[in-house]
Write a protein that holds these residues in place. Structure first.
Motif, PDB file in Angstrom:
ATOM      1  N   ARG A  27       1.464  -1.110  -0.140  1.00  0.00           N
ATOM      2  CA  ARG A  27       0.404  -0.178  -0.448  1.00  0.00           C
ATOM      3  C   ARG A  27       0.967   1.025   0.110  1.00  0.00           C
ATOM      4  O   ARG A  27       1.496   1.559   0.971  1.00  0.00           O
ATOM      5  N   ARG A  28       0.895   2.261  -0.572  1.00  0.00           N
ATOM      6  CA  ARG A  28       1.367   3.289  -0.818  1.00  0.00           C
ATOM      7  C   ARG A  28       0.688   4.677  -1.287  1.00  0.00           C
ATOM      8  O   ARG A  28      -0.903   4.655  -1.648  1.00  0.00           O
ATOM      9  N   GLY A  29       1.019   5.479  -0.992  1.00  0.00           N
ATOM     10  CA  GLY A  29       0.621   7.465  -1.141  1.00  0.00           C
ATOM     11  C   GLY A  29       1.126   7.673  -2.657  1.00  0.00           C
ATOM     12  O   GLY A  29       1.369   6.696  -3.344  1.00  0.00           O
ATOM     13  N   LEU A  30      -0.254   8.468  -3.470  1.00  0.00           N
ATOM     14  CA  LEU A  30       0.015   9.341  -4.017  1.00  0.00           C
ATOM     15  C   LEU A  30       1.341   9.795  -4.962  1.00  0.00           C
ATOM     16  O   LEU A  30       1.695   9.641  -5.735  1.00  0.00           O
ATOM     17  N   SER A  31       1.680  10.046  -3.227  1.00  0.00           N
ATOM     18  CA  SER A  31       3.185  10.664  -3.142  1.00  0.00           C
ATOM     19  C   SER A  31       4.356   9.843  -3.571  1.00  0.00           C
ATOM     20  O   SER A  31       5.354  10.587  -4.101  1.00  0.00           O
ATOM     21  N   SER A  32       3.966   9.025  -4.592  1.00  0.00           N
ATOM     22  CA  SER A  32       4.705   7.524  -3.977  1.00  0.00           C
ATOM     23  C   SER A  32       5.218   7.081  -5.466  1.00  0.00           C
ATOM     24  O   SER A  32       5.957   6.211  -6.233  1.00  0.00           O
ATOM     25  N   LEU A  33       4.229   8.118  -6.668  1.00  0.00           N
ATOM     26  CA  LEU A  33       4.309   7.283  -8.056  1.00  0.00           C
ATOM     27  C   LEU A  33       5.544   7.328  -8.462  1.00  0.00           C
ATOM     28  O   LEU A  33       5.800   7.295  -9.705  1.00  0.00           O
ATOM     29  N   GLY A  34       5.927   8.793  -8.211  1.00  0.00           N
ATOM     30  CA  GLY A  34       7.378   8.190  -9.028  1.00  0.00           C
ATOM     31  C   GLY A  34       7.641   9.590 -10.016  1.00  0.00           C
ATOM     32  O   GLY A  34       6.941   9.934 -10.932  1.00  0.00           O
ATOM     33  N   GLY A  35       8.668   8.884 -11.190  1.00  0.00           N
ATOM     34  CA  GLY A  35       8.407  10.244 -12.827  1.00  0.00           C
ATOM     35  C   GLY A  35       8.350   9.407 -13.733  1.00  0.00           C
ATOM     36  O   GLY A  35       8.169   9.350 -14.950  1.00  0.00           O
ATOM     37  N   CYS A  36       7.634   8.180 -13.507  1.00  0.00           N
ATOM     38  CA  CYS A  36       7.074   7.358 -15.002  1.00  0.00           C
ATOM     39  C   CYS A  36       6.543   8.534 -15.712  1.00  0.00           C
ATOM     40  O   CYS A  36       5.588   8.979 -14.926  1.00  0.00           O
ATOM     41  N   ALA A  37       6.182   7.960 -16.740  1.00  0.00           N
ATOM     42  CA  ALA A  37       4.927   8.354 -17.751  1.00  0.00           C
ATOM     43  C   ALA A  37       3.675   8.212 -17.241  1.00  0.00           C
ATOM     44  O   ALA A  37       3.588   6.530 -16.819  1.00  0.00           O
ATOM     45  N   LEU A  38       2.775   8.636 -16.276  1.00  0.00           N
ATOM     46  CA  LEU A  38       1.583   7.796 -15.766  1.00  0.00           C
ATOM     47  C   LEU A  38      -0.086   7.702 -16.714  1.00  0.00           C
ATOM     48  O   LEU A  38      -0.635   9.459 -16.597  1.00  0.00           O
ATOM     49  N   VAL A  39      -0.546   7.345 -16.746  1.00  0.00           N
ATOM     50  CA  VAL A  39      -1.202   6.948 -17.553  1.00  0.00           C
ATOM     51  C   VAL A  39      -3.077   6.796 -16.407  1.00  0.00           C
ATOM     52  O   VAL A  39      -3.311   5.937 -15.594  1.00  0.00           O
ATOM     53  N   ASN A  40      -3.146   8.200 -16.485  1.00  0.00           N
ATOM     54  CA  ASN A  40      -4.813   8.339 -15.477  1.00  0.00           C
ATOM     55  C   ASN A  40      -5.016   8.858 -15.672  1.00  0.00           C
ATOM     56  O   ASN A  40      -4.906  10.879 -15.981  1.00  0.00           O
ATOM     57  N   ARG A  90      -7.814  13.672  -8.883  1.00  0.00           N
ATOM     58  CA  ARG A  90      -7.435  13.472  -7.872  1.00  0.00           C
ATOM     59  C   ARG A  90      -6.028  13.089  -8.065  1.00  0.00           C
ATOM     60  O   ARG A  90      -5.141  13.771  -6.501  1.00  0.00           O
ATOM     61  N   VAL A  91      -5.472  12.770  -9.236  1.00  0.00           N
ATOM     62  CA  VAL A  91      -4.493  12.016  -9.187  1.00  0.00           C
ATOM     63  C   VAL A  91      -3.360  13.254 -10.753  1.00  0.00           C
ATOM     64  O   VAL A  91      -2.234  13.065  -9.995  1.00  0.00           O
ATOM     65  N   VAL A  92      -4.346  13.301 -10.995  1.00  0.00           N
ATOM     66  CA  VAL A  92      -3.189  14.245 -11.695  1.00  0.00           C
ATOM     67  C   VAL A  92      -4.012  15.663 -12.261  1.00  0.00           C
ATOM     68  O   VAL A  92      -5.503  15.054 -12.978  1.00  0.00           O
TER      69      VAL A  92
END
Length: 481
Positions: free
Chosen positions: A383-396, A400-402
């Motif tokens: 389980r992780r928080g949104l702050s852990s998403l990192g630098g990869c290209a993110l499909v979303n 609330r996220v992007v």
């Protein structure tokens, strides 16, 4: 500088639908005596209604996206417009007119539920007249239990109504070739219903080859009696399609990079679920074979229709479940061919179990809440928080996220060139799957999710949560399959 083109008035774009409706109603009046359902038919509609009302209760339904605009039209809070492929003129006027009579929030859903039962009835009549009543009854039972069909029966989008009209048109043609005394009325039903189906959804024109094949094989007499109504229906349908596509420069459904879409979708059979898996193909093949041997004029066109529709719709960049609703009716008829041979009856439970498992899956995802989605995720994932998403290209596509202007969608991973660019710029690609990817809703995001699952090797990494209640599954997007 291009001249400014004024949009047509709303009443002008719906004009072809009005004589088409008159043609249909006249035909129904003339052919009413040809409607003679079996005494067993009520037992077919009862489970179909139960699936739609109880298994997928409309209390969960949410009007969202363009569907909310259809609700606004029904409730009279949105003005009628010229329309296009997003809000068809015929659908606008239908919803607004019925909304005056029945101004209920669930009015559009009740209408589409009724349309689904009409579709099942029309399939029963069409198949029964061209083969045997037991095949018609079996077709209706199978379609009534089909989860995909049941889902779109509770959507206000222009899916179930044009589908029902298309099947009514085929029923009219079946009456035309089967009963000489009702040829004029049956031709009016077929022509009017077909024109209205196109007026509600342009792709409905793709049912025409089945009707043409039927007429070519049957060659009904008294051509001067039945051909003019069919020609009139064709002209009205063409006019309706032109008024949707031409005046506002509307892009035809699926237009764009068709070759790229076809390369992605041609091997994607998920939208025929549950008959997208090898273990379900045997009953389908046996039923189709038995039917084609006994009743070729019905079964051969249906056998050709299903793959043809897949190949056509595979060129649509947003190909999804809604495009294959009428193909499901054809598949139900092909499966019903199993009743022709007692030795094949053992395969009927296989088809039934496959359908019920699929329907249960659709029902469990039917407008599922974020909490239900979270409970379905792998409990062993970290389980992780949104702050852990990192630098990869993110499909979303969740704000609330992007932020909306920075979002990447499912479509960004469809073309190899775009995928390569994202990998070059970011080094890796992650996909944060949300409740929209999990649930069945009228937005149709589930269909896009299945396309990506078909395209890529995916590795779940973690469950992402947030204090706002957000929950998602972070997935690494690997190589193309």
């Amino acid at each position: 500088m291009e001249p400014i083109v004024e949009p047509l008035a709303a009443w002008k774009t719906v004009l072809p639908a009005l004589p088409a409706l008159a043609l249909l109603l006249f035909g129904v009046f003339r052919v009413r005596l040809a409607v003679s359902p079996s005494r067993w038919f009520a037992l077919v509609l009862a489970p179909a209604a139960a699936v739609r009302l109880l298994w997928m209760p409309i209390s969960r339904h949410v009007f969202d996206g363009h569907e909310a605009e259809y609700l606004d039209l029904w409730m009279g809070t949105r003005e009628l417009t010229q329309g296009g492929t997003m809000l068809y003129p015929a659908m606008q006027w239908l919803y607004r007119g019925l909304g005056v009579v029945l101004p209920l929030q669930n009015g559009p859903l009740m209408l589409n539920l009724a349309a689904s039962l009409v579709a099942i009835s029309a399939l029963y009549g069409f198949v029964s007249r061209l083969s045997e009543e037991r095949i018609g009854l079996a077709s209706a039972v199978l379609l009534g239990l089909w989860g995909t069909h049941a889902f779109w029966s509770s959507s206000a989008y222009n899916v179930m109504i044009p589908h029902a009209l298309a099947l009514v048109a085929l029923w009219g043609l079946a009456v035309l070739v089967d009963e000489e005394d009702h040829r004029l009325g049956a031709a009016c039903v077929a022509g009017g219903a077909a024109a209205l189906a196109v007026a509600c959804r342009v792709e409905s024109v793709l049912i025409a080859p089945v009707g043409v094949a039927l007429l070519a094989v049957a060659r009904p007499k008294k051509v001067a009696l039945w051909l003019p109504p069919l020609i009139l229906g064709a002209l009205l349908g063409a006019a309706a399609a032109a008024l949707v596509l031409v005046p506002g420069g509307t892009v035809a459904p699926g237009a764009g990079q068709r070759s790229a879409a076809f390369a992605v979708n041609q091997s994607l059979l998920a939208y025929f679920a549950p008959f997208d898996r090898a273990w379900t193909w045997l009953p389908l093949l046996v039923g189709a074979g038995l039917g084609a041997r006994r009743y070729p004029r019905l079964f051969v066109p249906l056998i050709l229709f299903v793959p043809a529709m897949h190949l056509v719709f595979a060129t649509f960049d947003d190909y999804g479940f809604r495009h294959q609703i009428t193909s499901l009716a054809a598949l139900a008829a092909l499966l019903a061919g199993l009743v022709l041979d007692r030795r094949a009856w053992v395969l009927l439970p296989v088809a039934g179990v496959a359908l019920l498992l699929h329907t249960q899956d659709v029902a469990s995802r039917y407008y599922a809440s974020e909490q239900v989605y979270g409970e379905s995720l792998d409990m062993e994932l970290p389980r992780r928080g949104l702050s852990s998403l990192g630098g990869c290209a993110l499909v979303n596509e969740d704000s609330r996220v992007v932020p909306e202007e920075q979002q990447l969608s499912h479509f960004n991973l469809v073309e190899p060139e775009e995928e390569a660019r994202l990998r070059t710029e970011h080094g890796c690609i992650h996909w944060l799957r949300t409740v929209q990817d999990h649930r069945w809703s009228s937005r149709g995001v589930r269909a896009r999710t299945l396309r990506l699952e078909h395209l890529y090797e995916l590795t779940p990494l973690a469950v992402i949560t947030d204090e706002s209640g957000f929950v998602g599954e972070l997935v690494e997007v690997g190589a193309r399959k």
